[in-house]
Enzyme design. Structure first.
Site, short mmCIF file in Angstrom:
data_model
loop_
_atom_site.label_atom_id
_atom_site.label_comp_id
_atom_site.label_asym_id
_atom_site.label_seq_id
_atom_site.Cartn_x
_atom_site.Cartn_y
_atom_site.Cartn_z
N SER A 1 -6.29 2.30 0.28
CA SER A 1 -5.25 1.53 1.05
C SER A 1 -4.34 0.62 0.20
O SER A 1 -3.62 1.04 -0.26
CB SER A 1 -6.30 0.53 2.05
OG SER A 1 -5.28 0.05 3.09
N ASP B 1 -6.85 6.36 6.78
CA ASP B 1 -7.23 5.27 5.95
C ASP B 1 -8.57 5.71 4.79
O ASP B 1 -9.54 6.03 5.51
CB ASP B 1 -7.67 3.95 6.62
CG ASP B 1 -8.04 2.73 5.66
OD1 ASP B 1 -7.90 2.81 4.56
OD2 ASP B 1 -7.94 1.48 6.44
#
Length: 733
Positions: free
Chosen positions: A62, A208
């Site tokens: 991320s 993610d």
């Protein structure tokens, strides 16, 4: 004997000098995910450089993928911080160039129908978008950050081994990206499910990486066989039970639970030689991206607290400078000259349309910032899911490749809208509307629309729109529709009667788009108008007839928001000349009507000031009831009922002052404003309610918000000759 001992000692000494010094341990850097809290990584990276601590590989998730990817690509922590600091994080999560960058046609659709609720109509049924955001500006930001204009940045070609973690949304598998395009991997690792669309890489839909490995310790050990791991955890702590109070916090807690579980396993892999850094980021929300530099400062504090441990792995200055020199990007003074521009093939759009919107020319140096602006403008026109670029160097040629990805749910769309107005008395209006839109019926981008609405106003309409050139500068349009609405008739400020107003119309016109902010058109309109008493006494005679004649319109709109703008102006003007009239009502006769509206918005800090001016007149003849002017209702003389003033000629002005009561995170934008309004209007040649002759005034206050349903505002207004009222508005008009 002594000679023998001396010889043995000399040989041992020589052997010890001949042995190379012990190799330094391989160091792996782990940068975890945490949204805006990941800004702390920049502070940690800066301390590592200050202490001369090298790293041999990086694994990031991320925001850790952003910081780690840029660092591995040769961008210094100071340069990353500079780019982060000058980026408009309030608008970077708005995929478009803003409303100012949309063409007039797109604005008119978005102002009445919710873009967020757009459905695709496909052979397999209805299809919805895969994320609220496409991440267009974010991807272009990554390109700029790692200097993609110098050539395609592939992970395997970077100076440091790098692995970026994502999650396969189809299988739930953890995916470690060690090869391929760097910026698409960074973008994939940040794709929060539901909020940001997945990234397709090698036939996988990636989201993610924090869902499966938010602190990839095992990955960095596998990547370069790290002997020592420096792990930086910026993840959000679990919410307390009393803090989980709504849908958003429930979803956030679910993500936190998933990341906390995999981070617990990662922390268990750390050994006594490893260094674990967890900055104090209390109070910084993962969505507060405008606080990343504050997080960087806290990251620096945490890294300095671990400086004694870090110094064990520091290099002498000359060795570290040599190591750093191999990592840093070489300074390039001149951008590459573009020899060729290629636009990838598309499914339904015309690639030439995209190419015509890009100002970069072959044979000229690449202007990456202008290219990014052009791409965002092209993306803003509403047909694309993403629009990216890459620079490919082949022998002695530099090729700029433009990669458009059309909406997977296009090119046929279904959109919806609604509106609700109430003054908490007898005056309430509501509407539900739907629009079916077929686009790209030919290479120039022809469209066909069919729409309908039920509620206080009912209508059905269809339209054919044909651009005449690639940039849609000129166009022709044909439209037809039928509408039924109710018009209240007032006397002495009380509703006396209600008339049903029927309008059937057909239109043919030609027009020109003036950039993205203006449009002018002229054509011929035929209308069948009817007004029939619905309830109450015969205040006005029934009428029905056919009218037709030329019509001209002009519209300019630079507002940044349609209903609560903070800057820009808006102008609309219409002229219709009913040159022929026929029907069974003797009062019907040729007439001409013109109407103009102007608005402007100016802002200073949290204050916004708005000006609104309107006027309309019958240039000759008498306007039929179905085509008369009206005033009254929220922000059109708020102290009066909707359409309470009815006549042949009017003037109206409004001054507003708005104060932003609250800013949400950059992901959500403005949430709450308070407003004060002062209005004045005059309706001349009143058809009803002569008590409202002359100038009327209204003062009011309201609280309002922009929501996914459109504007919402609740207010109170009073007027000397009106019945002061509360009012509520939800949706789009």
């Amino acid at each position: 004997m002594r000679s023998l001992v001396a010889l043995i000692l000399a040989c041992a000494a020589a052997a010890s000098l001949a042995q190379p010094p012990a190799a330094r341990p391989r160091i792996g850097l782990v940068l975890g995910g945490g949204g805006a809290r990941g800004g702390a990584h920049l502070g940690v990276l800066q301390v590592l450089e200050d202490l001369h601590v090298p790293v041999d590989c990086i694994a990031g998730t991320s925001m850790g993928a952003l910081a780690g990817g840029a660092y591995a690509a040769g961008v210094s922590p100071a340069e990353i911080a500079e780019e982060v600091g000058k980026t408009d994080w309030i608008h970077i999560f708005d995929d478009t160039a803003g409303r100012e960058g949309e063409n007039m046609r797109q604005k008119s659709l978005d102002d009445r129908y919710y873009g967020a609720l757009e459905l695709g109509v496909t052979a397999k049924g209805l299809r919805f978008r895969e994320g609220a955001l496409a991440g267009e500006k974010l991807k272009l930001f990554f390109n700029q950050l790692v200097r993609s204009e110098l050539g395609d940045r592939s992970i395997e070609d970077l100076a440091l081994p790098l692995s970026i973690i994502a999650t396969d949304i189809g299988t739930g598998e953890r995916v470690a990206m060690r090869r391929g395009n760097l910026t698409s991997a960074m973008r994939a690792s940040m794709s929060v499910p539901g909020l940001m669309a997945p990234v397709v890489r090698e036939d996988r839909k990636l989201v993610d990486g924090g869902l499966t490995d938010n602190l990839p310790v095992a990955e960095v050990k596998s990547l370069c066989g790290a002997d020592v791991v420096i792990a930086v955890n910026v993840g959000s702590p679990l919410l307390k039970p009393e803090e989980v109070t709504g849908v958003v916090t429930v979803l956030g807690q679910v993500v936190n639970l998933l990341t906390e579980e995999n981070m617990r396993k990662s922390r268990a892999m750390l050994g006594p030689r490893d260094i674990y850094i967890e900055p104090d980021l209390e109070g910084i929300n993962p969505t507060q991206f405008n606080r990343q530099l504050e997080a960087a400062a806290r990251g620096r504090v945490a890294a300095l607290a671990a400086s004694d441990e870090l110094r064990r792995y520091a290099l002498p200055e000359n060795e570290y400078v040599a190591w750093l020199g191999k990592l840093r990007l070489a300074t390039v003074s001149n951008p590459p000259v573009v020899d060729e521009i290629e636009v990838a093939q598309t499914r339904f759009m015309n690639p030439e349309t995209i190419r015509s919107g890009i100002s970069q020319e072959e044979g000229q140096p690449l202007d990456s910032q202008k290219l990014a602006r052009d791409l965002v403008l092209e993306y803003s026109q509403g047909d694309l899911h993403s629009l990216d670029y890459s620079v490919v160097n082949t022998r002695d040629r530099t090729i700029l490749r433009i990669t458009p990805v059309e909406k997977p749910w296009g090119p046929d769309y279904l959109r919806f809208g609604m509106g609700l107005t109430s003054d908490f008395r007898a005056e309430s209006q509501f509407s539900l509307r739907a629009l079916y839109r077929r686009t790209w019926l030919d290479p120039l981008g022809a469209e066909w629309l069919v729409g309908g609405q039920i509620g206080s106003v009912q209508n059905i309409n269809t339209e054919a729109y044909q651009p005449l050139d690639l940039r849609h500068v000129t166009f022709v349009r044909a439209a037809a529709g039928a509408q039924l609405r109710k018009l209240p008739i007032f006397a002495n400020q009380d509703r006396l009667a209600v008339y049903r107003i029927q309008e059937n119309r057909a239109l043919v016109e030609a027009g020109v788009n003036i950039g993205v902010s203006g449009q002018a058109s002229a054509g011929w309109v035929e209308k069948h108008l009817g007004s029939v008493l619905d309830t109450g006494p015969d205040a006005l005679p029934n009428a029905s007839g056919q009218v037709g004649g030329p019509q001209a319109t002009l519209a300019v709109d630079t507002y940044d928001q349609p209903y609560f703008p903070t800057r820009g102006y808006k102008l609309s003007a219409t002229y219709f000349d009913a040159t022929h009239v026929s029907g069974d009502a003797p009062q019907l006769a040729p007439y001409a009507r013109g109407e103009a509206r102007f608005g402007a918005a100016f802002s200073h800090n949290r204050w916004t000031y708005l000006l609104g001016l309107e006027g309309g007149t019958a240039f000759h003849g008498t306007l039929p009831l179905a085509d008369a002017f009206t005033l009254g209702g929220p922000r059109r003389m708020s102290g009066f009922a909707v359409d309470q003033m009815l006549g042949q000629d009017y003037a109206y002005g409004r001054l507003e002052a708005q104060y932003r009561l609250d800013f949400a995170s950059p992901l959500w934008g403005l949430t709450l404003i308070g407003g004060l309004t002062a209005e004045a209007g005059r309706m001349n040649k009143l058809l009803t309610d002569e008590s409202l002759a002359g100038w009327q005034r209204s003062l009011g206050a309201y609280i309002a918000a922009n929501t996914f349903l459109g504007p919402v505002y609740f207010g109170v207004a009073d007027a000397k000759n009106g019945k002061g009222r509360f009012y509520l508005f939800i949706g789009t008009p």
